[in-house]
Scaffold this active site. Structure first.
Site, PDB file in Angstrom:
ATOM      1  N   THR A 141      -2.929  -3.087   0.348  1.00  0.00           N
ATOM      2  CA  THR A 141      -4.231  -3.199   1.022  1.00  0.00           C
ATOM      3  C   THR A 141      -5.321  -2.388   0.328  1.00  0.00           C
ATOM      4  O   THR A 141      -6.418  -2.896   0.067  1.00  0.00           O
ATOM      5  CB  THR A 141      -4.092  -2.725   2.491  1.00  0.00           C
ATOM      6  OG1 THR A 141      -3.032  -3.463   3.085  1.00  0.00           O
ATOM      7  CG2 THR A 141      -5.371  -2.938   3.268  1.00  0.00           C
TER       8      THR A 141
ATOM      9  N   ASP B   8       3.132  -3.391  -9.320  1.00  0.00           N
ATOM     10  CA  ASP B   8       3.634  -2.966  -8.008  1.00  0.00           C
ATOM     11  C   ASP B   8       5.155  -3.118  -8.045  1.00  0.00           C
ATOM     12  O   ASP B   8       5.669  -4.011  -8.728  1.00  0.00           O
ATOM     13  CB  ASP B   8       3.040  -3.860  -6.899  1.00  0.00           C
ATOM     14  CG  ASP B   8       3.212  -3.266  -5.503  1.00  0.00           C
ATOM     15  OD1 ASP B   8       2.187  -2.907  -4.886  1.00  0.00           O
ATOM     16  OD2 ASP B   8       4.363  -3.177  -5.026  1.00  0.00           O
TER      17      ASP B   8
ATOM     18  N   LYS C 285     -11.605   9.833  14.223  1.00  0.00           N
ATOM     19  CA  LYS C 285     -10.729   8.708  13.881  1.00  0.00           C
ATOM     20  C   LYS C 285      -9.284   9.155  14.050  1.00  0.00           C
ATOM     21  O   LYS C 285      -8.942  10.288  13.698  1.00  0.00           O
ATOM     22  CB  LYS C 285     -10.961   8.254  12.434  1.00  0.00           C
ATOM     23  CG  LYS C 285     -10.028   7.094  12.036  1.00  0.00           C
ATOM     24  CD  LYS C 285     -10.396   6.489  10.694  1.00  0.00           C
ATOM     25  CE  LYS C 285      -9.741   7.202   9.557  1.00  0.00           C
ATOM     26  NZ  LYS C 285      -9.854   6.459   8.286  1.00  0.00           N
TER      27      LYS C 285
ATOM     28  N   ALA D 115      -2.235   9.613  -2.660  1.00  0.00           N
ATOM     29  CA  ALA D 115      -1.764  10.904  -2.141  1.00  0.00           C
ATOM     30  C   ALA D 115      -2.772  11.463  -1.153  1.00  0.00           C
ATOM     31  O   ALA D 115      -3.825  11.956  -1.541  1.00  0.00           O
ATOM     32  CB  ALA D 115      -1.540  11.875  -3.293  1.00  0.00           C
TER      33      ALA D 115
HETATM   34  N1  LIG Z   1      -7.441   8.360   0.033  1.00  0.00           N
HETATM   35  C1  LIG Z   1      -7.720   7.671   1.109  1.00  0.00           C
HETATM   36  O1  LIG Z   1      -8.802   7.768   1.684  1.00  0.00           O
HETATM   37  C2  LIG Z   1      -6.695   6.698   1.629  1.00  0.00           C
HETATM   38  C3  LIG Z   1      -7.077   5.741   2.585  1.00  0.00           C
HETATM   39  C4  LIG Z   1      -6.125   4.824   3.021  1.00  0.00           C
HETATM   40  C5  LIG Z   1      -4.831   4.881   2.533  1.00  0.00           C
HETATM   41  N2  LIG Z   1      -4.486   5.840   1.626  1.00  0.00           N
HETATM   42  C6  LIG Z   1      -3.121   5.914   1.083  1.00  0.00           C
HETATM   43  O2  LIG Z   1      -3.002   4.879   0.115  1.00  0.00           O
HETATM   44  C7  LIG Z   1      -1.627   4.476   0.013  1.00  0.00           C
HETATM   45  C8  LIG Z   1      -1.539   2.952   0.071  1.00  0.00           C
HETATM   46  O3  LIG Z   1      -1.998   2.470   1.307  1.00  0.00           O
HETATM   47  P1  LIG Z   1      -2.047   0.872   1.566  1.00  0.00           P
HETATM   48  O4  LIG Z   1      -2.708   0.695   2.866  1.00  0.00           O
HETATM   49  O5  LIG Z   1      -2.569   0.181   0.370  1.00  0.00           O
HETATM   50  O6  LIG Z   1      -0.484   0.586   1.680  1.00  0.00           O
HETATM   51  P2  LIG Z   1       0.243  -0.787   1.339  1.00  0.00           P
HETATM   52  O7  LIG Z   1       1.609  -0.647   1.892  1.00  0.00           O
HETATM   53  O8  LIG Z   1      -0.592  -1.938   1.762  1.00  0.00           O
HETATM   54  O9  LIG Z   1       0.304  -0.798  -0.265  1.00  0.00           O
HETATM   55  C9  LIG Z   1       1.038   0.131  -1.034  1.00  0.00           C
HETATM   56  C10 LIG Z   1       1.653  -0.634  -2.204  1.00  0.00           C
HETATM   57  O10 LIG Z   1       2.260   0.309  -3.096  1.00  0.00           O
HETATM   58  C11 LIG Z   1       3.466  -0.296  -3.595  1.00  0.00           C
HETATM   59  N3  LIG Z   1       4.322   0.768  -4.118  1.00  0.00           N
HETATM   60  C12 LIG Z   1       5.095   1.647  -3.445  1.00  0.00           C
HETATM   61  N4  LIG Z   1       5.676   2.497  -4.302  1.00  0.00           N
HETATM   62  C13 LIG Z   1       5.269   2.141  -5.549  1.00  0.00           C
HETATM   63  C14 LIG Z   1       5.528   2.638  -6.851  1.00  0.00           C
HETATM   64  N5  LIG Z   1       6.323   3.694  -7.050  1.00  0.00           N
HETATM   65  N6  LIG Z   1       4.949   2.020  -7.922  1.00  0.00           N
HETATM   66  C15 LIG Z   1       4.136   0.945  -7.734  1.00  0.00           C
HETATM   67  N7  LIG Z   1       3.866   0.427  -6.509  1.00  0.00           N
HETATM   68  C16 LIG Z   1       4.413   1.026  -5.442  1.00  0.00           C
HETATM   69  C17 LIG Z   1       4.020  -1.039  -2.388  1.00  0.00           C
HETATM   70  O11 LIG Z   1       4.956  -2.031  -2.779  1.00  0.00           O
HETATM   71  C18 LIG Z   1       2.759  -1.614  -1.772  1.00  0.00           C
HETATM   72  O12 LIG Z   1       2.452  -2.908  -2.263  1.00  0.00           O
HETATM   73  C19 LIG Z   1      -0.898   5.213   1.136  1.00  0.00           C
HETATM   74  O13 LIG Z   1      -0.243   6.337   0.578  1.00  0.00           O
HETATM   75  C20 LIG Z   1      -2.000   5.653   2.070  1.00  0.00           C
HETATM   76  O14 LIG Z   1      -1.659   6.812   2.788  1.00  0.00           O
HETATM   77  C21 LIG Z   1      -5.390   6.735   1.156  1.00  0.00           C
END
Ligand SMILES: NC(=O)c1ccc[n+]([C@@H]2O[C@H](COP(=O)([O-])OP(=O)(O)OC[C@H]3O[C@@H](n4cnc5c(N)ncnc54)[C@H](O)[C@@H]3O)[C@@H](O)[C@H]2O)c1
Length: 326
Positions: A139, A161, A69, A224
């Site tokens: 998301t 958020d 991926k 993280a």
């Molecule tokens: N562990 C895994 O397998 C995995 C998989 C996918 C994504 N992720 C990680 O998850 C995180 C989120 O991804 P996503 O696709 O949901 O992104 P996204 O942008 O759709 O959502 C992130 C949300 O966090 C909010 N946010 C930012 N800083 C904040 C804070 N200090 N306090 C509260 N809310 C805050 C944003 O406004 C946003 O709505 C990313 O860091 C991504 O790398 C991890």
């Protein structure tokens, strides 16, 4: 030589969250049995664009499935009308190396991450949990909710958020899947009475303070997933039973990466991997009052297992477009 191309809509029509929970559960177990190959993901950083991309190879012999991926994380993408995380998956036939399929991995990434969260909560949270706190309402929060909804009905709780619009939208969405998730005006208010806390922010400084985490809470630390990212006060980790998805990836880029690098947390504090919990080799939780943390970095084998299920169904149903390579 042809490959099957599956779009996001194709993938959506072929597998649901329950299927993906099953596929990810088995992939975690195969890892604990020592039956998979999965080198740690490789990162490239686009510092000037506040983004990165990762390459994630994996092989699950029991599924006769191998692949890779490629996935990005760009925190400013929402302003450009693009998802923060997008992915593409290539599956190969391990017998010949023949390319078999190219799939959209964007939806699959969200689903398999939601599935991992659901599995961790099932194994590590207090039995019969109902109250869930979502810190970050983008998301991944949505797919964490969908995963939890498969293992616990009638969820209630709160979401916070930094973007008011995102959290309002998330709360409305929750209603549509039968969960009552109110909007909280601070992280403290959001988590203070939660059984399960889900963090899905791209934060590089702790957003969850130790004093706010109630006794007995389980935390899915999802956000993280790269060096320098952290969502939890290291004091929470010192107090908690920590289970990771993969030891090497977690130490390099999971929730524990910053506190370990700073010498605040020792790797020995990590109790083990989620696959070992599933296989009954270690416990997910040892007491009612314990704080438990699942540190999710996201594994290539979660993607390969889910993608290979989608491809098997696509072949059965004749879904997808054949692309001629040569
Ligand atoms: N562990 C895994 O397998 C995995 C998989 C996918 C994504 N992720 C990680 O998850 C995180 C989120 O991804 P996503 O696709 O949901 O992104 P996204 O942008 O759709 O959502 C992130 C949300 O966090 C909010 N946010 C930012 N800083 C904040 C804070 N200090 N306090 C509260 N809310 C805050 C944003 O406004 C946003 O709505 C990313 O860091 C991504 O790398 C991890």
């Amino acid at each position: 030589m042809t490959v099957t191309f599956l779009s996001m809509d194709d993938v959506r029509s072929l597998i649901n969250m329950k299927d993906v929970i099953g596929a990810v559960d088995e992939a975690f177990r195969e890892k604990a049995r020592g039956k998979v190959q999965m080198p740690p993901k490789v990162y490239l950083f686009f510092h000037e664009y506040e983004g990165d991309f990762r390459v994630m190879p994996g092989y699950i012999p029991s599924l006769k499935s191998a692949g890779v991926k490629v996935v990005n994380v760009h925190v400013k993408n929402k302003d450009k009308g693009l998802p923060t995380v997008m992915a593409t998956i290539l599956l190969l036939d391990p017998e010949t190396g023949e390319p078999m399929a190219i799939l959209d991995g964007t939806l699959l990434t969200s689903m398999r991450t939601g599935a991992a969260g659901a599995i961790a909560a099932r194994e590590m949270a207090k039995k019969g949990f109902k109250k869930v706190a979502f810190v970050g309402a983008g998301t991944q929060a949505k797919y964490q909710l969908l995963g939890l909804n498969e293992i616990a009905k009638g969820l209630t709780g709160k979401a916070y958020d930094v973007s008011e619009a995102s959290v309002e939208k998330f709360s409305e969405y929750a209603k549509s899947v039968g969960a009552a998730i109110d909007v909280a005006s601070s992280v403290k208010e959001c988590i203070s009475d939660a059984d399960v806390i889900i963090t899905t922010t791209p934060a590089t400084e702790p957003v969850v303070r130790n004093g706010w985490v109630p006794e007995g809470a389980h935390i899915n630390a999802i956000g993280a997933d790269a060096p320098g990212k952290e969502e939890l006060d290291p004091e929470v980790l010192l107090r908690a039973r920590i289970i990771v998805d993969d030891m090497e990836q977690a130490v390099h880029s999971g929730e524990v990466n910053v506190p370990i690098l700073k010498g605040l947390l020792k790797q020995q504090k990590i109790a083990g991997e989620i696959g070992q919990v599933l296989e009954g080799k270690i416990k997910g939780r040892t007491s009612e009052k314990e704080i438990t943390v699942f540190d999710s970095t996201g594994l290539a084998i979660q993607d390969i297992a889910s993608a290979s299920l989608a491809l098997r169904r696509a072949v059965e149903k004749g879904i997808g477009v054949k692309l001629r390579l040569f």
